[in-house]
Design a protein around this motif. Structure first.
Motif: not given
Length: 603
Positions: A49-50, A58, A34, A38-39, A206, A61, A209, A41-42
């Protein structure tokens, strides 16, 4: 006992502690995946993403992962307990079974995370069925393998030792962790955390995620379809529609005034042959003098529909729309599985065959991939040649998706030469430039260091083979007597990463070329700006050669003096996005998060 034994990471503690250690290691690995997702996408893509969520949620998640890993621990404990009762070898066998389950979940989750990065949605049965033969997909899968994904796979295989042993060592110091009290705590935490996770993230998209890969796959799994009782289904639908006042009052969302034809109607000479060039993964924007000089030249004596759209961003559903002038809705599988016989609808190939044309389908890919052959066998296409039929000639000229284009063009031109005194309808269906955009020739005018450059080179290779086909028609004296039409089955995303199709509702993927070309019929170039889609192809082509359209076809004859306005439907199956094209506007619904959007196709 050797310290390198797999058993040493789960023994000599009792079955409960060993199960908690293995389940805990799996949970930490899923959290690591995860963090990777997240890395990407963000930080890499700049996707929030959030966005809009409070920081306190968080930690929840991975709540679904936690509940899943507790359930896995129950399974591990059961396996270990059975093994402990069967002696040393039984204990080792049980350990192997448990570790095999661990590795299976870890690798599946890693693969699902990579799919998620591409499509914004974890791996599900729809991806697998759309992908079909994994052997053919090998090149495309390999193209996405990078250092990060390799590291994640290696970490998943090492996880029982990297995290399992330290967790087990810690659990040995907790007396109650090895008895019923440990299970009470674990199951209570799973219920609380899992319940809070479900409640907090319900309805929030999300980008995958919040998802647990295995639970997501199970949740969205659909069995293979079974035959449908079509008459009964139609009767039921008709009855419910008739009883619904809203259905009786329903009208089009757009102005119903007919649109005048916006190009000069061509003279239709008798006895015209047809060569249809069906381009794999080809967006309208890539047909230009440098990338595709031969296709571009065809437009100088052709009619180009510049606002033409596919119906689906996957080949077999798009091909169905072209040849049957109909939308192939999501049936959960292929129509062959539902009907068990040839399709009852009349195909474009049958219209030509019934009019006395010789008919042939020549495909550089495997005609049985996604069961394309089903749309043509016993449906008017008397000759069907795919990569399977050409494999004996393919020595050194084949790849994972089929054979090189020159083999297909050679078989097609031989077929035309043998029928030059007859009327013919021939389909040349390319397999290039399918991902991963292979180019087997040295002539590569674009930078191979970019995805777009690789794609354009692969499309340029296709265009050179189109040039060979056109030269042969000239040599055979057939060029003026042959209507050549080319279009893309669907488009392709290559200007942004990830690349491929089925990714997003963008013009790159949904807007494709459709051009009818013949120097006699079109002495000067013509352009139409009327929005069209694949359903309109069959009735328009039939009209171009003076043949009647089938009454069951849904598409429009674009040669008519006035053309009925339509809402054009398009679907991106793999990414679960549906859209409606209304003139200059595209309305899209993202089923993953229940989000909708409206944008202008002119931008």
């Amino acid at each position: 006992m050797s310290s390198t034994s797999l058993e040493s990471c789960t023994q000599p503690a009792n079955a409960t502690r060993r199960a908690f250690a293995l389940g805990g290691a799996l949970f930490l690995y899923l959290v690591t995946l995860k963090m990777w997702l997240a890395y990407v996408y963000a930080m890499v893509r700049g996707v929030p993403v959030l966005d809009g969520m409070s920081g306190w949620v968080w930690p929840l998640i991975p709540g679904g992962d936690f509940a899943f890993c507790v359930a896995m621990a129950v399974g591990f404990a059961t396996i270990f307990a059975i093994g402990d009762r069967t002696g040393r070898w039984g204990r080792r066998f049980a350990e192997g079974i448990a570790l095999g389950g661990f590795f299976a979940v870890a690798i599946f989750s890693c693969f699902s995370t990579k799919i998620n990065q591409i499509y914004g949605w974890p791996l599900d049965i729809h991806h697998m069925r759309a992908g079909g033969n994994l052997g053919q997909l090998g090149g495309s899968i390999w193209a996405y393998v990078d250092a990060a994904s390799t590291l994640m796979v290696a970490l998943g295989l090492a996880e029982p030792w990297v995290f399992g042993r330290p967790i087990l060592a810690g659990l040995r110091r907790v007396r109650w962790a090895g008895d019923a009290r440990g299970w009470v705590v674990a199951l209570a935490l799973a219920a609380v955390v899992g319940g809070a996770w479900t409640r907090v993230f319900e309805g929030h998209y999300t980008y995958g995620l919040k998802k647990n890969a295995v639970l997501h796959f199970v949740q969205y799994y659909e069995g293979s379809p079974t035959p449908i009782n079509a008459p009964a289904r139609l009767t039921a639908l008709s009855g419910s529609a008739a009883a619904d006042p809203a259905m009786r009052r329903a009208a089009s969302l757009i102005d119903n005034k007919p649109m005048p034809r916006d190009f000069a109607k061509p003279v239709i000479p008798g006895g015209m042959n047809v060569v249809m060039i069906l381009l794999e993964s080809t967006s309208n924007q890539f047909i230009d003098p440098r990338t595709t000089p031969n296709l571009d030249a065809l437009m100088r004596h052709g009619l180009r529909f510049e606002a033409h759209f596919t119906t689906f961003t996957e080949t077999y559903k798009a091909v169905y729309a072209l040849f049957y002038s109909d939308y192939l809705t999501d049936l959960g599988g292929h129509p062959a599985e539902l009907y068990g016989r040839p399709l009852p609808q009349r195909s474009l190939a049958e219209v030509f065959a019934d009019a006395g044309y010789e008919t042939g389908f020549f495909h550089s890919g495997y005609a049985d991939y996604a069961n394309l052959r089903y749309f043509f066998k016993d449906k008017g296409m008397r000759t069907i040649v795919g990569a399977l039929e050409m494999k004996d000639q393919a020595a050194g000229r084949g790849w994972m998706w089929g054979v090189y284009e020159e083999l297909t063009v050679g078989r097609l031109t031989d077929w035309i030469a043998a029928r030059k005194d007859k009327r013919f309808f021939a389909v040349y269906s390319t397999m290039f430039p399918h991902h991963p955009y292979h180019c087997p020739i040295d002539e590569r005018p674009f930078d191979e260091g970019t995805w777009e450059g690789k794609y354009r080179n692969s499309l340029h290779y296709v265009d050179k083979n189109v040039g060979t086909l056109l030269e042969t028609l000239d040599l055979l004296g057939q060029r003026d007597k042959t209507l050549i039409v080319f279009m893309g089955d669907h488009g392709e995303t290559v200007s942004t990463f990830p690349v491929g199709h089925g990714l997003a509702m963008t013009l790159d993927e949904i807007r494709v070329p459709m051009v009818y070309s013949n120097p006699v019929m079109f002495p000067a170039p013509e352009v139409s700006r009327i929005p069209t889609n694949h359903l309109d192809f069959a009735p328009t082509l039939a009209a171009m050669v003076g043949l009647p359209a089938d009454r069951g076809w849904l598409g429009r004859n674009l040669l008519a003096d006035s053309i009925e306005p339509r809402l054009l439907f398009v679907q991106v199956d793999q990414a679960r996005i549906r859209g409606v094209i209304d003139g200059d506007w595209v309305f899209k619904v993202d089923d993953k998060g229940g989000r909708a959007g409206l944008y202008s196709r002119s931008n």
